[in-house]
Design a protein around this motif. Structure first.
Motif, PDB file in Angstrom:
ATOM      1  N   THR A  63      -5.655   0.000  -8.114  1.00 17.54           N
ATOM      2  CA  THR A  63      -6.205  -1.334  -7.894  1.00 17.54           C
ATOM      3  C   THR A  63      -5.924  -2.219  -9.102  1.00 17.54           C
ATOM      4  OG1 THR A  63      -8.329  -0.609  -8.784  1.00 17.54           O
ATOM      5  CG2 THR A  63      -8.034  -0.434  -6.406  1.00 17.54           C
ATOM      6  N   ASP A  84      -7.920  -9.312   3.895  1.00 19.83           N
ATOM      7  CA  ASP A  84      -9.122  -8.517   4.121  1.00 19.83           C
ATOM      8  C   ASP A  84     -10.342  -9.146   3.435  1.00 19.83           C
ATOM      9  OD1 ASP A  84     -10.300  -5.936   5.113  1.00 19.83           O
ATOM     10  OD2 ASP A  84     -10.711  -5.696   2.983  1.00 19.83           O
ATOM     11  N   ARG A  85     -10.148  -9.713   2.264  1.00 15.60           N
ATOM     12  CA  ARG A  85     -11.248 -10.339   1.534  1.00 15.60           C
ATOM     13  C   ARG A  85     -11.793 -11.557   2.262  1.00 15.60           C
ATOM     14  NH1 ARG A  85     -10.357 -11.503  -4.669  1.00 15.60           N
ATOM     15  NH2 ARG A  85     -12.530 -12.106  -4.359  1.00 15.60           N
ATOM     16  N   ASP A 113      -3.328  -2.134  -1.254  1.00 15.51           N
ATOM     17  CA  ASP A 113      -3.199  -3.539  -0.867  1.00 15.51           C
ATOM     18  C   ASP A 113      -3.747  -3.713   0.549  1.00 15.51           C
ATOM     19  OD1 ASP A 113      -2.495  -6.254  -1.072  1.00 15.51           O
ATOM     20  OD2 ASP A 113      -0.579  -5.894  -0.074  1.00 15.51           O
ATOM     21  N   GLY A 114      -4.876  -3.034   0.814  1.00 10.63           N
ATOM     22  CA  GLY A 114      -5.485  -3.120   2.136  1.00 10.63           C
ATOM     23  C   GLY A 114      -5.039  -1.997   3.053  1.00 10.63           C
ATOM     24  N   THR A 145       0.840  -1.201   0.000  1.00  9.44           N
ATOM     25  CA  THR A 145       0.000   0.000   0.000  1.00  9.44           C
ATOM     26  C   THR A 145       0.872   1.247   0.000  1.00  9.44           C
ATOM     27  OG1 THR A 145      -1.912  -1.031   1.065  1.00  9.44           O
ATOM     28  CG2 THR A 145      -1.676   1.334   1.344  1.00  9.44           C
ATOM     29  N   ASP A 178      -3.548  -7.409   4.566  1.00  7.02           N
ATOM     30  CA  ASP A 178      -3.395  -7.063   3.160  1.00  7.02           C
ATOM     31  C   ASP A 178      -4.713  -7.368   2.443  1.00  7.02           C
ATOM     32  OD1 ASP A 178      -3.486  -9.821   2.658  1.00  7.02           O
ATOM     33  OD2 ASP A 178      -1.305  -9.998   2.466  1.00  7.02           O
ATOM     34  N   TYR A 179      -4.737  -7.127   1.147  1.00  6.62           N
ATOM     35  CA  TYR A 179      -5.999  -7.258   0.409  1.00  6.62           C
ATOM     36  C   TYR A 179      -6.550  -8.683   0.457  1.00  6.62           C
ATOM     37  CZ  TYR A 179      -9.324  -7.241  -3.461  1.00  6.62           C
ATOM     38  OH  TYR A 179     -10.457  -7.381  -4.225  1.00  6.62           O
TER      39      TYR A 179
END
Length: 228
Positions: A57, A167-168, A109-110, A22, A163-164
């Motif tokens: 993104t 988080d997902r 990246d989150g 990020t 991170d992404y």
């Protein structure tokens, strides 16, 4: 984790915040005026804006100007950034000046809102320093420091600075904003799948506290290196 100060010029402070993948550039710009509702009050104002650049993104994100309206998520985040920064600013000591903190996400990246708060504080401190050098401030409007970090529960485990990908998958996602002296400014916790227990919330806060302390050290190092 890195907070790199960029440049300091007349009433402006800027820094590039990097944490993992990020990257957010934060710039604070000061003016000699305040919103109309503050005119004559002797108080200043600090506010923020937030935007994700099109290539930040995996898939290109359309600019707000192209859609003709501002993204609701961006509005909510910039209000959070403004509230967080004002929590450590004495608006009377600022006088009738406004400082606008612009946070632009270069790569996501989150944790972008947390990165914007942490980097935004550095930019704000640099702007205040430039204002003092220009004779526009006599004292120090900052009453402390503030930083933010994300935390969450992923596959049943409490994690910090998601991170992404994490988080997902998170069952619980939280953003924690804490001042340098340990005061909670804001806690945003959302249960994505199952309700959040009080014990789990305590776990997330315990993870966030030492992370915030490390961020504070990085902030002070960045501010110090800019003034050397």
């Amino acid at each position: 984790m890195e907070i790199a100060p960029g440049y300091v010029r007349t009433a402006t402070g800027s820094c590039l915040y990097e944490q993992g993948e990020t990257r957010v550039i934060c710039t604070a710009s000061a003016t000699d005026s305040v919103p109309r509702w503050l005119e004559g009050s002797g108080r200043g104002w600090v506010t923020a804006s937030y935007a994700m650049l099109p290539a930040s993104t995996g898939e290109r994100k359309e600019r707000d100007v192209s859609r003709g309206r501002q993204d609701g998520r961006a509005v909510e985040i910039q209000r959070l950034i403004g509230r967080s920064l004002r929590a450590v600013v004495d608006l009377e000591a600022l006088g009738e000046h406004s400082v606008y903190v612009d946070c632009d996400v270069l790569q996501a990246d989150g944790g972008t809102r947390c990165a914007a708060i942490t980097g935004g504080f550095v930019a704000l401190a640099l702007a205040f320093a430039a204002m003092r050098e220009d004779g526009k401030l006599e004292g120090e409007p900052l009453t402390g420091s503030v930083a933010a970090v994300s935390s969450g529960i992923v596959d049943g485990q409490a994690l910090c600075d998601l991170d992404y990908a994490e988080d997902r998958r998170a069952e619980v996602d939280a953003n924690v904003v804490i001042t340098g002296d340990g005061g909670l400014v804001e806690v945003q916790a959302t249960a994505e799948r199952t309700p959040l227990s009080r014990a789990s919330l305590d776990d997330l806060l315990e993870l966030a506290e030492p992370a915030i302390a490390a961020l504070r050290e990085a902030q002070l190092a960045a501010i110090g290196s800019a003034s050397d």
